[in-house]
Write a protein that holds these residues in place. Structure first.
Motif, mmCIF file in Angstrom:
data_model
loop_
_atom_site.group_PDB
_atom_site.id
_atom_site.type_symbol
_atom_site.label_atom_id
_atom_site.label_comp_id
_atom_site.label_asym_id
_atom_site.label_seq_id
_atom_site.Cartn_x
_atom_site.Cartn_y
_atom_site.Cartn_z
ATOM 1 N N LYS A 84 0.834 -1.208 0.000
ATOM 2 C CA LYS A 84 0.000 0.000 0.000
ATOM 3 C C LYS A 84 0.868 1.258 0.000
ATOM 4 O O LYS A 84 0.637 2.209 -0.744
ATOM 5 N N LYS A 85 1.918 1.219 0.824
ATOM 6 C CA LYS A 85 2.815 2.377 0.902
ATOM 7 C C LYS A 85 3.487 2.620 -0.456
ATOM 8 O O LYS A 85 3.653 3.759 -0.885
ATOM 9 N N ALA A 86 3.848 1.537 -1.133
ATOM 10 C CA ALA A 86 4.492 1.675 -2.441
ATOM 11 C C ALA A 86 3.557 2.387 -3.422
ATOM 12 O O ALA A 86 3.956 3.334 -4.114
ATOM 13 N N PHE A 87 2.307 1.945 -3.473
ATOM 14 C CA PHE A 87 1.333 2.594 -4.368
ATOM 15 C C PHE A 87 1.108 4.052 -3.949
ATOM 16 O O PHE A 87 0.995 4.946 -4.791
ATOM 17 N N GLU A 88 1.064 4.285 -2.630
ATOM 18 C CA GLU A 88 0.860 5.667 -2.170
ATOM 19 C C GLU A 88 2.036 6.558 -2.590
ATOM 20 O O GLU A 88 1.841 7.697 -2.992
ATOM 21 N N TYR A 89 3.263 6.016 -2.483
ATOM 22 C CA TYR A 89 4.429 6.789 -2.903
ATOM 23 C C TYR A 89 4.326 7.152 -4.380
ATOM 24 O O TYR A 89 4.668 8.251 -4.790
ATOM 25 N N GLN A 90 3.858 6.185 -5.173
ATOM 26 C CA GLN A 90 3.706 6.480 -6.604
ATOM 27 C C GLN A 90 2.662 7.576 -6.818
ATOM 28 O O GLN A 90 2.870 8.512 -7.594
ATOM 29 N N ILE A 91 1.535 7.470 -6.102
ATOM 30 C CA ILE A 91 0.481 8.492 -6.236
ATOM 31 C C ILE A 91 1.035 9.868 -5.865
ATOM 32 O O ILE A 91 0.729 10.878 -6.489
ATOM 33 N N GLU A 92 1.908 9.892 -4.848
ATOM 34 C CA GLU A 92 2.493 11.159 -4.395
ATOM 35 C C GLU A 92 3.658 11.609 -5.285
ATOM 36 O O GLU A 92 4.282 12.634 -5.021
ATOM 37 N N GLY A 93 3.986 10.803 -6.302
ATOM 38 C CA GLY A 93 5.047 11.184 -7.246
ATOM 39 C C GLY A 93 6.446 11.029 -6.697
ATOM 40 O O GLY A 93 7.393 11.687 -7.148
ATOM 41 N N LYS A 94 6.626 10.129 -5.721
ATOM 42 C CA LYS A 94 7.934 10.011 -5.069
ATOM 43 C C LYS A 94 8.940 9.201 -5.877
ATOM 44 O O LYS A 94 10.120 9.193 -5.566
ATOM 45 N N GLY A 95 8.468 8.471 -6.878
ATOM 46 C CA GLY A 95 9.410 7.748 -7.743
ATOM 47 C C GLY A 95 9.514 6.270 -7.453
ATOM 48 O O GLY A 95 8.782 5.717 -6.628
ATOM 49 N N PHE A 96 10.457 5.644 -8.121
ATOM 50 C CA PHE A 96 10.606 4.183 -8.170
ATOM 51 C C PHE A 96 10.497 3.503 -6.804
ATOM 52 O O PHE A 96 11.175 3.868 -5.851
ATOM 53 N N ASN A 97 9.650 2.497 -6.753
ATOM 54 C CA ASN A 97 9.622 1.687 -5.530
ATOM 55 C C ASN A 97 9.429 0.221 -5.883
ATOM 56 O O ASN A 97 8.847 -0.109 -6.918
ATOM 57 N N LEU A 98 9.988 -0.627 -5.048
ATOM 58 C CA LEU A 98 9.945 -2.083 -5.293
ATOM 59 C C LEU A 98 9.702 -2.815 -3.985
ATOM 60 O O LEU A 98 10.362 -2.532 -2.975
ATOM 61 N N ILE A 99 8.739 -3.707 -4.013
ATOM 62 C CA ILE A 99 8.484 -4.564 -2.851
ATOM 63 C C ILE A 99 8.861 -5.984 -3.242
ATOM 64 O O ILE A 99 8.281 -6.566 -4.167
ATOM 65 N N GLU A 100 9.860 -6.525 -2.562
ATOM 66 C CA GLU A 100 10.272 -7.910 -2.791
ATOM 67 C C GLU A 100 9.488 -8.803 -1.831
ATOM 68 O O GLU A 100 9.519 -8.587 -0.622
ATOM 69 N N VAL A 101 8.803 -9.784 -2.369
ATOM 70 C CA VAL A 101 7.986 -10.668 -1.533
ATOM 71 C C VAL A 101 8.591 -12.073 -1.551
ATOM 72 O O VAL A 101 8.646 -12.722 -2.600
ATOM 73 N N LEU A 102 9.068 -12.541 -0.404
ATOM 74 C CA LEU A 102 9.568 -13.922 -0.320
ATOM 75 C C LEU A 102 8.367 -14.852 -0.436
ATOM 76 O O LEU A 102 7.399 -14.727 0.325
#
Ligand SMILES: Cc1ncc(C[n+]2csc(CCOP(=O)(O)OP(=O)(O)O)c2C)c(N)n1
Ligand code: SF4
Length: 250
Positions: free
Chosen positions: A192-210
């Motif tokens: 959720k935080k990753a999508f929110e960062y994108q909405i806020e225009g903060k740039g590239f984010n990656l969530i690695e899920v084991l």
């Protein structure tokens, strides 16, 4: 009767094709729940990659495109730059992202593209029958390492979050797991935080899920979760590897 548990709207009614005990389905659900909660289904574009999750274009209710093997971050870059109002995510396995797609991943990250990458690390090539992935552990037996992965011939497993954290481009990098309820909840928070960062225009984010691949690990679903905990989580510690949002608030 009151409904207490339902499918998120952002998932279609198409039944998942994943093997019993595979955690791809859990991650799909988390991404869909986040889309529902953020109300972004109508403007989200997902980029499916090559691997077991290729059919994710049948499962997510948002617009989907399918990229050639490893090219999802480049395709995602194009979609986002052409339509900056869209919310763009890629969904990629470790063979896709960290082998054939290494260049696209690193360059999208260093450019700080405003996209979200959901990276499924199950330490193996699932779809093609269990060959070694860049993230396979030392000693791990796979179809292409029948005596176990050896450092002398196959090198060391790549820690993607740690590697990308050396770049200035990414805004947020976190490794999570979906092996138990607590970790699934944390995984959802991170997505959720990753999508929110994108909405806020903060740039590239990656969530690695084991994640698990009981079929190609040769384990039962329960044993696979234990193997993940006792092996994958040891080599790939959970945590935040970069968070520019938090740095800016300090
Ligand atoms: C250009 C190209 N090379 C190789 C393949 C074969 N291929 C299909 S899926 C895959 C590996 C997928 O593994 P991963 O990304 O780890 O995803 P998983 O299936 O484990 O979810 C490979 C090598 C392909 N489809 N296209
Ligand atoms: S082969 Fe592995 S990754 Fe693919 S659906 Fe089955 S358990 Fe999941």
């Amino acid at each position: 009767m009151k409904t207490v548990f339902d499918k998120p709207h952002a998932l279609t009614d198409v039944p998942f094709h994943y093997c019993p005990g595979c955690t791809h389905g859990i991650v799909h659900r988390l991404v869909a729940e986040v889309m529902d909660e953020l109300g972004i289904e109508g403007k989200t574009v997902g980029v499916a990659s090559v691997g077991c999750s290729v059919f994710s274009y049948n499962y997510f209710n948002c617009d989907m495109v399918q990229a050639a093997h490893g090219r999802a971050p480049a395709v995602g870059t194009g979609v986002k730059r052409a339509n900056p109002d869209n919310i763009v995510f890629t969904y990629q396995g470790d063979g896709d992202l960290a082998a054939i797609g290494t260049a696209e991943t690193i360059h999208a990250a260093t450019r700080g593209e405003n996209i979200t990458i959901i990276f499924i690390n199950n330490a193996i090539y699932g779809m093609t029958g269990g060959q070694m992935a860049p993230t396979s552990l030392v000693g791990q037996i796979t179809q292409t390492t029948p005596y176990g992965r050896k450092i002398e011939t196959q090198g060391y497993p790549i820690r993607v979050c740690e590697m990308l954290a050396t770049l200035e481009g990414p805004s947020y990098l976190e490794r999570v797991s979906v092996d138990d309820v607590k970790n699934i909840k944390n995984a959802k928070k991170a997505i959720k935080k990753a999508f929110e960062y994108q909405i806020e225009g903060k740039g590239f984010n990656l969530i690695e899920v084991l994640s698990t691949c009981p079929t190609n690990w040769g384990l039962s679903p329960v044993e696979a979760l234990e193997w993940l905990r006792n092996n994958l989580m040891v080599h790939y510690p959970l945590g935040v590897f970069k968070d520019k949002g938090a740095e800016n608030n300090e």
